[in-house]
Design an enzyme around this catalytic site. Structure first.
Site, short mmCIF file in Angstrom:
data_model
loop_
_atom_site.label_atom_id
_atom_site.label_comp_id
_atom_site.label_asym_id
_atom_site.label_seq_id
_atom_site.Cartn_x
_atom_site.Cartn_y
_atom_site.Cartn_z
N ASN A 387 0.68 -1.26 -0.16
CA ASN A 387 -0.02 -0.02 -0.11
C ASN A 387 0.83 1.10 -0.13
O ASN A 387 0.91 1.92 -1.02
CB ASN A 387 -0.78 -0.24 1.22
CG ASN A 387 -2.26 0.86 1.12
OD1 ASN A 387 -2.12 1.86 0.06
ND2 ASN A 387 -3.10 0.88 1.63
N ASP A 388 1.45 1.53 1.19
CA ASP A 388 2.46 2.86 1.23
C ASP A 388 3.38 2.72 0.15
O ASP A 388 3.65 4.04 -0.35
CB ASP A 388 3.16 2.72 2.56
CG ASP A 388 2.25 2.73 3.82
OD1 ASP A 388 0.73 3.25 3.53
OD2 ASP A 388 2.38 2.07 4.86
N VAL A 389 4.04 1.81 -0.35
CA VAL A 389 5.18 1.84 -1.39
C VAL A 389 4.65 2.27 -2.76
O VAL A 389 5.23 2.65 -3.49
CB VAL A 389 5.79 0.72 -1.49
CG1 VAL A 389 6.47 0.34 -0.28
CG2 VAL A 389 5.21 -0.57 -1.87
N PHE A 427 0.50 0.61 6.75
CA PHE A 427 1.15 0.70 7.78
C PHE A 427 1.60 2.01 8.38
O PHE A 427 1.48 2.36 9.38
CB PHE A 427 2.64 -0.08 7.81
CG PHE A 427 3.28 -0.74 9.13
CD1 PHE A 427 2.38 -1.31 9.87
CD2 PHE A 427 4.55 -0.57 9.27
CE1 PHE A 427 2.86 -1.92 10.97
CE2 PHE A 427 5.23 -0.92 10.33
CZ PHE A 427 4.26 -1.82 11.24
N ALA A 428 1.53 3.03 7.16
CA ALA A 428 1.93 4.30 7.83
C ALA A 428 0.71 5.02 8.30
O ALA A 428 0.75 6.15 8.72
CB ALA A 428 2.30 5.00 6.71
#
Lengths: 461, 105
Positions: A387-389, A427-428
């Site tokens: 997700n975040d990447v 996660f962020a």
């Protein structure tokens, strides 16, 4: 200390240097690690051959070593590859705790001997007690964050900066007291205050940054061991601890750079109120959800496909099924690669370990810099549990906690399939705008389950 | 001329700082995790200090604390090296895995 033991320690020090050197190259890494392990075992056997030391309590010491060895081997062998980062954090923490206790014992011996010692020795003792405790408590909190025993979001409460500052000043004051007049209760209080500093240091750190903090605490423990070596007049401890301290600090900076973050920002960013994003207000916006059969058609008739694997893939243990899917698609003549973000997973290089475990060929793993130019010519990007990447907020939203982190340009591809368990943010802890774009399709469900359905659907075509 | 002992220690410390940075300066991001884990195991050498301190005291409370330190340090050292080896095994298994596949195919 007999000369021959000093020479053995010198040889062990050299082995540690070569071990670190070996660990930084892919071909030599395993031998480097074994060399370091061998040197450590030899060094720890020395006190038993060092007759002038008149080592007492040998049976008890051997039992304690045996207990620790069994515990360490058990933990290291049974841990899931996905939980590797928190295991390293835990091992690091107990090392820091051990150093702290050793320094307390050394202080006790100084007190018993009448309390006279050089001020520098006492300062090094205070440093070891305090920083070892910081490392121990900090590592326990990082463990709790990664193991989902507590929230992975930054924890900030009013007065935290003041409490943190007070604890730091208190530690400094106690250290000065200890140097001036060594007393055991001062040492113990310093250790307890160190624990508090460790907890307060890590609480405000957001989940995505925790690995960098683990690396930083690792460097702390190294310096602690170095100071302990000075206190015990043991050159090997000084050399080994300093090596870990300096290489660990450098590695922390490398990791932070790979994520586009600065270390002060990671530690204190949340205190400045920098990360205000989050909240669920956007999650009921419409998204396009598809079935595995639709996804199979999109993939099977593409010419160029890129897989973006993330931590969710590993948690669901879907990497083996994914490899099968990639093999089947490859047989259809589709050009297909894995795009590996430097911090995919929980730590830099973590995803490479996870995919290597599933025996994905190394040549298919492409690093971010190599593949980022390819996305615009890509028909379908399959994002699995990441997700975040791929979150464009890193480029467009200056307030986001991940702002500035280099990302994979999945948004440039013609179509994007997200495999997700739910609409929960990454996660962020921030929303991903890419999910709501028109060219994005979502495949909801457990990654392993959905992946097998997708695989069967592709095979049936 | 003899060197001041303190200066000798400082010299060793400063040189070690540079060596530590120099030896890992070319690490690729793929190896960050194993390297961190390996370095983590190396500071488990505090076990040596814990053994010496515990074995040279008579105070029974100190012995108890020392034994705790030994257990913790041994977990750090042994666990650290074993877990690093497990990670690195994943990297080196690539070759045989590929040849297995080509045999099957």
């Amino acid at each position: 200390m007999p000369t021959w033991i000093q020479l053995v320690f010198l040889a062990c020090g050299v082995c540690f240097i070569l071990a670190l050197k070996g660990l930084s190259g892919p071909k030599t890494a395993r031998n480097g690690n074994l060399l370091g392990a061998g040197a450590a075992v030899v060094a720890c056997a020395m006190p038993f051959f060092w007759t002038d030391l008149h080592l007492q309590h040998v049976p008890l010491i051997l039992i304690a070593i045996a207990i620790g060895t069994v515990g360490g081997v058990y933990g290291a062998r049974t841990v899931q590859m996905t939980q590797m980062p928190q295991m390293v954090a835990l091992f690091n923490g107990v090392g820091g705790g051990a150093a702290s206790l050793v320094a307390l014992l050394e202080l006790q011996q100084v007190v018993d001997a009448g309390g006279h010692d050089s001020w520098f020795n006492l300062a090094a003792t205070a440093f070891t007690i305090a920083v070892g405790a910081v490392s121990f408590a900090g590592s326990v909190v990082t463990f709790a964050k990664l193991q989902d025993l507590m929230t992975s979001r930054p924890v900030v409460f009013p007065g935290l900066p003041i409490l943190f500052g007070a604890a730091l000043i208190g530690s400094l004051g106690l250290s000065v007291m200890l140097v001036d007049d060594p007393r055991i209760w001062v040492g113990i209080t310093l250790g307890l205050l160190g624990l508090l500093v460790g907890v307060l240091l890590v609480l405000p750190v957001g989940g995505a940054d925790v690995p960098i903090v683990i690396s930083l605490l690792n460097a702390f423990t190294g310096l602690t061991v170095a100071a302990g070596g000075y206190v015990l007049s043991n050159v090997l401890l000084l050399v080994a601890g300093t090596l870990v301290g300096s290489s660990g600090t450098f590695l922390t900076l490398l990791m932070a750079r790979a994520m586009g973050r600065s270390v002060p920002n990671i530690l204190f960013g949340a205190l400045k109120g920098g990360s205000t994003l989050g909240g669920g207000e956007a999650s009921d916006r419409p998204v396009r959800s598809i079935t595995p059969e639709d996804g199979a058609i999109m993939l099977a008739y593409a010419d160029r496909v890129i897989i973006v694997p993330g931590y969710g893939l590993a948690v669901a243990q879907a990497q083996h099924t994914l490899r099968e899917l990639v093999d089947v698609l490859g047989e259809r003549g589709i050009e297909i690669d894995y795009a590996i973000h430097p911090v995919a997973g929980r730590m830099p290089g973590h995803m490479n370990v996870l995919l290597a475990e599933a025996q994905v060929p190394y040549e298919q793993l492409r690093e971010m810099d190599q593949i980022n130019g390819d996305f615009k010519d890509t028909d379908v990007v399959l994002v699995v549990g990441a997700n975040d990447v791929v979150n464009p907020a890193a480029k467009t939203s200056p307030g986001a906690p991940i702002y500035g982190m280099p990302i994979l340009n999945a948004d440039e591809a013609r179509q994007i399939i997200f495999m997700k368990r739910s609409m929960r943010p990454g996660f962020a802890g921030i929303e991903n705008e890419l999910l709501f774009e028109e060219k994005t399709s979502l495949l909801f469900g457990d990654a392993k389950d959905t992946m097998s359905k997708l695989l069967n659907a592709v095979k049936a075509l | 001329m003899t060197m001041d002992t303190g200066v000798v220690w400082l010299t060793i410390f400063v040189l070690s700082v540079f060596v530590g940075i120099e030896v890992i300066s070319k690490v690729s991001s793929t190896l960050h995790t194993p390297l961190m884990s390996g370095a983590n195991a190396i500071h488990g050498i505090i076990l040596l200090g814990a053994i010496i301190v515990t074995g040279t005291t008579d105070n029974s409370l100190a012995v108890a604390v020392g034994l705790v330190a030994i257990v913790l340090a041994a977990v750090n050292m042994v666990g650290g090296f074993v877990v690093t080896d497990r990670m690195l095994q994943m990297f080196t298994r690539k070759k045989p895995a590929k040849s297995d596949e080509s045999k099957v195919a």
